[in-house]
Write an enzyme that holds these catalytic residues in place. Structure first.
Site, mmCIF file in Angstrom:
data_model
loop_
_atom_site.group_PDB
_atom_site.id
_atom_site.type_symbol
_atom_site.label_atom_id
_atom_site.label_comp_id
_atom_site.label_asym_id
_atom_site.label_seq_id
_atom_site.Cartn_x
_atom_site.Cartn_y
_atom_site.Cartn_z
ATOM 1 C CE1 TYR A 1 44.240 36.795 54.541
ATOM 2 C CE2 TYR A 1 44.661 38.723 55.915
ATOM 3 C CZ TYR A 1 44.089 38.150 54.795
ATOM 4 O OH TYR A 1 43.362 38.928 53.930
ATOM 5 N NE ARG B 1 34.477 30.953 49.835
ATOM 6 C CZ ARG B 1 34.782 30.197 50.886
ATOM 7 N NH1 ARG B 1 33.810 29.565 51.540
ATOM 8 N NH2 ARG B 1 36.032 30.069 51.277
ATOM 9 C CG ASN C 1 47.346 45.544 65.239
ATOM 10 O OD1 ASN C 1 47.344 44.555 64.498
ATOM 11 N ND2 ASN C 1 46.251 46.244 65.473
ATOM 12 C CG ASN D 1 38.895 37.064 45.083
ATOM 13 O OD1 ASN D 1 38.803 37.950 45.921
ATOM 14 N ND2 ASN D 1 38.107 35.988 45.114
ATOM 15 N N GLY E 1 28.158 30.488 37.683
ATOM 16 C CA GLY E 1 27.666 30.191 36.349
ATOM 17 C C GLY E 1 26.506 31.083 35.948
ATOM 18 C CB VAL F 1 45.320 29.096 43.819
ATOM 19 C CG1 VAL F 1 44.395 29.756 42.823
ATOM 20 C CG2 VAL F 1 44.802 29.251 45.239
#
Length: 230
Positions: A152, A18, A146, A84, A49, A60
């Site tokens: 993340y 995706r 900031n 990715n 596919g 992962v």
């Protein structure tokens, strides 16, 4: 498209079912290049596919899943590895940070790419490209932070350090390792208000990957090839 031709280029793209990963697979297949796209659930990756990519199962965050992929691909040359697959969002206030959530961010965004690179290093050494591209974020910039998005930001900053360190280690073998921020992209994480389509972001990043040379290894760039601050 899933099998490498004698003189073709083979790319392995993680999280290819995706968003940005799917756009990588579709664009590369359209270019006539061979793509191995990974997904946690290959049975549910029909769009991947349909691009003509070879679909491989990979989580992962699971070291065993990474090892099994390495075993399945043993001996096959890979020219470019694109890290990715990623985990986004998360706590934006220190009071809301939870240990399990932090561990999950690091498992997917930093540790997974390290272990996968190790598992596929022999494949990359057999390839002609010897390129490793990791999709990071401008939010990983320490000097520009900031606030917010603790897990993340920290895990992507760890990814940045991994790739910078890898670039130094593999320099004698003429590898090119690059960190790429895709910009604000219209994905599940970026939301519908984002300014870039996955296809436009990927076209830009592919331009950067294609022209990168071993002498430029270890750089932190945006999707247009502009330097980002560490």
């Amino acid at each position: 498209m899933g099998d490498r031709s004698e003189d073709g280029v083979t790319w392995l793209v993680t999280g290819a079912n995706r968003g940005i990963g799917l756009a990588f697979a579709a664009t590369l297949s359209h270019r006539g290049e061979s793509v191995i796209g990974t997904a946690r659930d290959p049975a549910g990756a029909s769009e991947l596919g349909a691009t003509g990519a070879r679909v491989e199962k990979l989580d992962v965050s699971d070291s065993r899943s990474i090892a099994e992929l390495g075993e399945r691909l043993a001996g096959r040359p890979i020219d470019v590895l694109v890290h990715n697959a990623g985990r986004g969002d998360g706590a934006s206030e220190i009071a809301r940070v939870e240990p399990d959530e932090l561990a999950a961010f690091f498992a997917v965004n930093a540790i997974g790419p390290m272990l996968l690179t190790r598992a596929l290093l022999g494949n990359l050494e057999r390839g002609h490209g010897r390129k490793v591209a990791a999709i990071t974020s401008g939010l990983a910039s320490i000097s520009q932070s900031n606030g917010g998005w603790y897990g993340y930001r920290a895990s992507k900053a760890a990814l940045n350090m991994f790739v910078r360190t890898l670039a130094a280690e593999l320099a004698p073998k003429k590898f090119t390792c690059v960190l790429l921020s895709p910009g604000w992209v219209q994905t599940e994480m970026g939301g519908p208000g984002a300014t870039l389509s996955p296809e436009k972001s990927v076209r830009g990043m592919l331009g950067v990957i294609d022209r990168m040379t071993p002498g430029e290894s270890g750089r932190f760039l945006d999707y247009r090839g502009r330097e980002l601050p560490w």
